[in-house]
Design an enzyme around this catalytic site. Structure first.
Site, PDB file in Angstrom:
ATOM      1  N   HIS A  19      -3.072  17.619  18.528  1.00 41.88           N
ATOM      2  CA  HIS A  19      -1.764  17.717  19.225  1.00 41.88           C
ATOM      3  C   HIS A  19      -0.915  19.020  18.924  1.00 41.88           C
ATOM      4  CE1 HIS A  19      -2.050  13.487  20.953  1.00 41.88           C
ATOM      5  NE2 HIS A  19      -2.733  13.265  19.571  1.00 41.88           N
ATOM      6  N   ASP A 113       5.475  15.914  24.230  1.00 43.59           N
ATOM      7  CA  ASP A 113       4.100  15.700  25.141  1.00 43.59           C
ATOM      8  C   ASP A 113       4.170  14.184  25.638  1.00 43.59           C
ATOM      9  OD1 ASP A 113       3.442  14.139  22.980  1.00 43.59           O
ATOM     10  OD2 ASP A 113       1.915  15.565  21.987  1.00 43.59           O
TER      11      ASP A 113
END
Length: 474
Positions: A19, A113
């Site tokens: 990520h 996100d």
């Protein structure tokens, strides 16, 4: 001429190396393209940062700084939920960091996100405009946007639906190929996805790690709905990819070993096999894959990770010292000495895909790996495992036609003969040549999107100008 005032934004990736990388690369692209930006990367943790994470952070340009939040505790929490809960449990420390930042500077945007949407309210407390950076494909975003509506209209499990699910701008996808949380509608993960989809309308824009020529339909469908009174999505969508890891991915010993070995192989002759930083197979499938690679007679470079029955294969965990000979068939390493190279757990993927001897890539279809395959023009063999990877595989095989997919038997096992056939087809067959040509066209389209006047460069400029025009609160 007066100097343009610097704009400052904060970014908050979900926990985990896979990520962090897209966020950091996004920040690097932004400050390279628009040098009047400063970025603070706020990194949530569930323990001490790994060596790889530290190396990434230490190599950042001076216009990007980073802050590690104190680790959160996950005792008794199921691994799949950890990625959702890290943001939630980091809210007090995030609030503290943002308070400190806004006392010194004006923040014109806060980006997180899809797993960090709980942080959006904290950004709003400080009047920081909230945005989403979506490091996955536009097709997955399109599915997420219609999920609340699907949830109201579908009465069975998605996998039991007789008809495929219609995703705006995508080919219809069978319920069994939707991401994992959709396979159990009673699960906590699925409930969180519904909630998350509803939160996406609170943001002022969504940057997506894709480009127009790769996902034309999904991007157009998302942009067409923008601002429509009954639309599922109201924020503007900006396709700003492909964003992949830049620079060297490390100098570990097996990195130089891989590249030296590749230097000695014929051009386009090697199949690179890797299931990403978290992908693992069952012990049985791992052995069958080995025998299939051997049977193909083709050259291979294989990054082997422990099978998923091992505790070390858990989500978000790295694998420490690991000996591939413990999990591969007896005598396999000796028999394939001239044919292949096996490395444990990690290899310099970017450098391998860039190498002229690499002729194809057997991948789990994680989005970062997929984009890397595209940017280096390597045709693919798809072997999806989890998340949205089954959807990605369908797009690559059926829509873009740049990949082959081996068929599993009725027990879900891909047999050695099937593996051998698909590998031969890709590396030396006519079909492999056709896929390679189409992948080269897609590679050219990706490079056009990133060029000075390309669609992704323009989309990032639109976002940047939006942030530059944010007025500081009086």
């Amino acid at each position: 001429m007066a100097m343009k005032k610097k704009s400052h934004i904060a970014i908050f990736p979900s926990p985990g190396f896979s990520h962090l990388i897209p966020f950091v690369e996004f920040a690097k692209r932004l400050v390279l393209q628009h040098n009047n930006f400063h970025v603070t990367c706020i990194i949530p943790t569930d323990g001490p940062p790994s060596k790889a994470t530290k190396a990434i952070v230490e190599s950042l340009p001076t216009s990007i700084d980073s802050i590690f939040l104190p680790p959160v505790n996950f005792d008794g929490i199921a691994p799949g939920l950890q990625v959702f809960l890290t943001a939630t449990r980091s809210l007090p420390s995030l609030r503290h960091v943002l308070e400190s930042l806004v006392s010194k500077t004006h923040l014109s945007a806060f980006l997180t996100d899809m797993f960090g949407t709980d942080t959006l309210d904290v950004a709003k407390e400080f009047n920081i405009p909230p945005f989403i950076f979506f490091p996955s494909p536009a097709t997955a975003l399109s599915l997420l946007m219609i999920t609340p509506k699907l949830d109201e209209t579908v009465c069975c499990e998605f996998r039991d639906l007789p008809e495929p699910v219609e995703i705006p701008g995508s080919i219809p996808i069978h319920g069994k190929d939707l991401p994992q949380p959709y396979q159990d509608r009673k699960s906590e993960m699925y409930k969180r996805l519904i909630n998350l989809a509803k939160q996406l309308n609170q943001v002022e824009g969504i940057g997506v790690n894709t480009f127009t020529d790769m996902e034309y339909g999904a991007i157009k469908a998302l942009q067409a709905q923008q601002g429509e009174p009954n639309s599922v999505i109201s924020p503007p969508v900006y396709p700003i990819g492909p964003i992949i890891q830049t620079g060297s991915s490390g100098t570990e010993a097996n990195g130089s070993e891989c590249l030296t070995w590749l230097d000695n192989q014929p051009r386009g002759s090697v199949l690179y096999v890797s299931f990403g930083s978290r992908g693992t197979l069952s012990a049985e499938q791992l052995k069958v894959l080995a025998l299939g690679l051997e049977m193909s007679g083709q050259k291979f470079l294989w990054v082997v990770r422990g099978p998923n029955e091992l505790p070390s294969a858990a989500y978000l965990n790295g694998q420490g010292d690991f000996d591939p000979s413990e999990v591969l068939p007896n005598g396999f390493l000796e028999r394939t000495k001239g044919q292949g190279l096996v490395v444990a757990s990690w290899a310099p993927q970017i450098e391998i895909l860039r190498h002229g001897s690499t002729g194809g890539f057997l991948t789990h279809c994680g989005w970062s790996s997929t984009l890397e395959g595209v940017l280096f023009g390597k045709p693919l063999i798809t072997w999806p495992l989890f998340a949205e990877q089954h959807m990605n595989a369908i797009m690559l095989v059926e829509v873009l036609k740049v990949a082959l997919r081996p068929k599993a038997n009725e027990n879900g096992l891909v047999e050695r003969e099937e593996i051998a056939k698909v590998v031969r087809d890709l590396i030396e067959g006519e079909e492999g040549k056709r896929l390679g040509q189409r992948m080269n066209d897609l590679k050219d389209a990706a490079n056009r999107a990133l060029s000075k006047d390309g669609s992704s460069t323009r989309a990032l400029s639109e976002l940047a100008s939006k942030w530059q025009n944010v007025e500081a609160p009086k």
